[in-house]
Design an enzyme around this catalytic site. Structure first.
Site: not given
Length: 462
Positions: A381, A433
């Site tokens: 983006t 994560h």
């Protein structure tokens, strides 16, 4: 006269003959033409030998007398096409889409439509679908209203195919009143007659006294101003696409253990490369050389070197994607869409720029399809086009990471012990994560930095 009448009768009968099927039409149309030609010859009427009749089959047999034979065609008239009422349904919109909302209705009952012309637009949670007419005709009925919820297979309109020509026929008659402009031209001298009144300017010059009237004008303005204020807030329903975007983004926050890492890129070499080759690139490929192609190629290279970023969690398993389908976030008038560049690792800089330009145009036109956005293993983006200096983008499910680009600004940097101004860009990698450790995330982003700062690394594979 008798021969002419019999000839007209024969041709009229031939023009009105209907065929039961296309097979019959293909096998017997020449026989009908031969029959009519022979009958005309017996009647003593000259007829064209090669192209007596031109047939076409649209549910019925239609005949048009061939051009250039007005002497025997005069007085004949072919019957119009048989009208066929067709119901238009909501088409399949994708494997995961079963319903949508009527966004716009472009045609009303009685309107003529051309083949493949849009009648209704259906907005889904991903794209807007155009429902088009299967052929030329006239809209008979609209079966839905705006904001209605429709499902796949539901009827939305009825069209009379073949009626367009019949509806357009009266137009020449309507064109007859065109001589009216002549009357308008005759009326033009009237203003000229008003011109020889030079006395009027003298009165106008003597009219400064009435200018005192504006002194009273401020009173109404002060009273009208408070009344002109409308409501201070508005309530409008969310579009289906906006609802879906909200659900996906919130779902990503609730599902992923999102963490972001940052770095900065010196854009000096890439900007020099672009400046040097932009004209040749444009001449050779017909598209501008931008920064996005370099970031896409850098991301594809990094995905191959750090495969964990290109993987996803599926239940208790990890799925590693051995291909690079990179999604590019694009702002459209109706919301954020994320079309996909397939096999970006195999694309050239020119291929990337051309594909991005094509997908961006489709997003602005609202013609993006489900296939254009399906899949994707990694997203990019670019908030820099809007002036964003730094951000933490949200992962696009079910992917595991997203790269955020930002604005390029001149900043003081230390280069070889000297403080110099350099065009710098902050970049962000937001990652899941649960799957990607800090070492992989930092290594991935550092690789993108290295390739963008020195694009020759891609060519040399170092």
């Amino acid at each position: 006269m008798t021969r002419q009448s019999s000839a007209r009768k024969l041709v009229g009968q031939a023009l009105r003959l209907r065929l039961a099927s296309t097979k019959v039409f293909q096998g017997e149309s020449r026989a009908y033409a031969s029959y009519v030609q022979a009958s005309l010859s017996k009647a003593g009427v000259a007829a064209p030998a090669a192209s007596l009749l031109k047939f076409r089959h649209e549910g019925a047999l239609l005949g048009d007398l061939s051009a250039g034979n007005s002497q025997w065609r005069r007085g004949f008239r072919a019957t119009p096409a048989v009208l066929e009422s067709v119901t238009i349904d909501v088409p399949q919109m994708g494997d995961s889409i079963s319903e949508g909302t009527i966004a716009t209705i472009d045609k009303a009952p009685g309107d003529a439509v051309a083949e493949d012309e849009v009648i209704v637009q259906v907005e889904t949670d991903k794209v807007t679908i155009d429902i088009r007419s299967p052929g030329a005709g006239v809209v008979e009925e609209i079966l839905v209203a705006e904001d209605d919820t429709v499902v796949v297979g539901q009827a939305v309109a009825k069209v009379n195919l073949g009626a367009a020509g019949a509806e357009a026929a009266p137009e020449p008659a309507a064109a007859a009143p065109e001589p009216a402009p002549a009357a308008a031209e005759e009326e033009k001298p009237a203003p000229a007659a008003a011109a020889p009144t030079p006395a009027a300017p003298k009165k106008a010059a003597a009219a400064p006294a009435p200018k005192k009237a504006p002194a009273a004008a401020p009173k109404p303005t002060t009273t009208v101003a408070p009344a002109a204020r409308g409501p201070r807030e508005r309530r409008v329903p969310m579009t289906r696409m906006r609802k879906r975007i909200a659900e996906r983004l919130k779902g990503a926050q609730n599902t992923y253990a999102m963490l972001s890492t940052f770095n900065e890129i010196d854009m000096t070499n890439l900007m020099a490369l672009r400046k040097k080759y932009k004209d040749e690139f444009m001449e050779e490929h017909g598209v501008k050389l931008g920064f996005m192609s370099a970031f896409v190629k850098a991301a594809a290279d990094a995905l191959q070197k750090v495969p964990a970023v290109n993987a996803v969690i599926d239940g208790d398993d990890i799925i590693y994607k051995d291909y690079c389908d990179i999604s590019i976030a694009v702002a459209s008038p109706k919301g954020l869409v994320v079309p996909v560049l397939r096999d970006a690792d195999r694309m050239s800089f020119a291929d990337v720029e051309k594909t991005i330009a094509m997908l961006g145009q489709k997003a602005r036109d609202g013609t993006m399809s489900i296939d254009d956005m399906a899949g994707g293993t990694f997203s990019i983006t670019n908030g820099g086009v809007f002036g964003s200096l730094l951000s933490t983008p949200i992962i696009n499910p079910p992917q595991s990471a997203i790269l955020g680009m930002h604005a390029t600004n001149q900043r003081p940097m230390v280069v070889d012990g000297q403080i110099v101004a350099r065009p710098m860009m902050y970049v962000t990698l937001t990652y899941d994560h649960r799957l990607i450790d800090g070492r992989e995330a930092v290594t991935f982003l550092k690789r993108i930095k290295e390739v963008v700062e020195d694009p020759a690394r891609i060519v040399l594979d170092i």
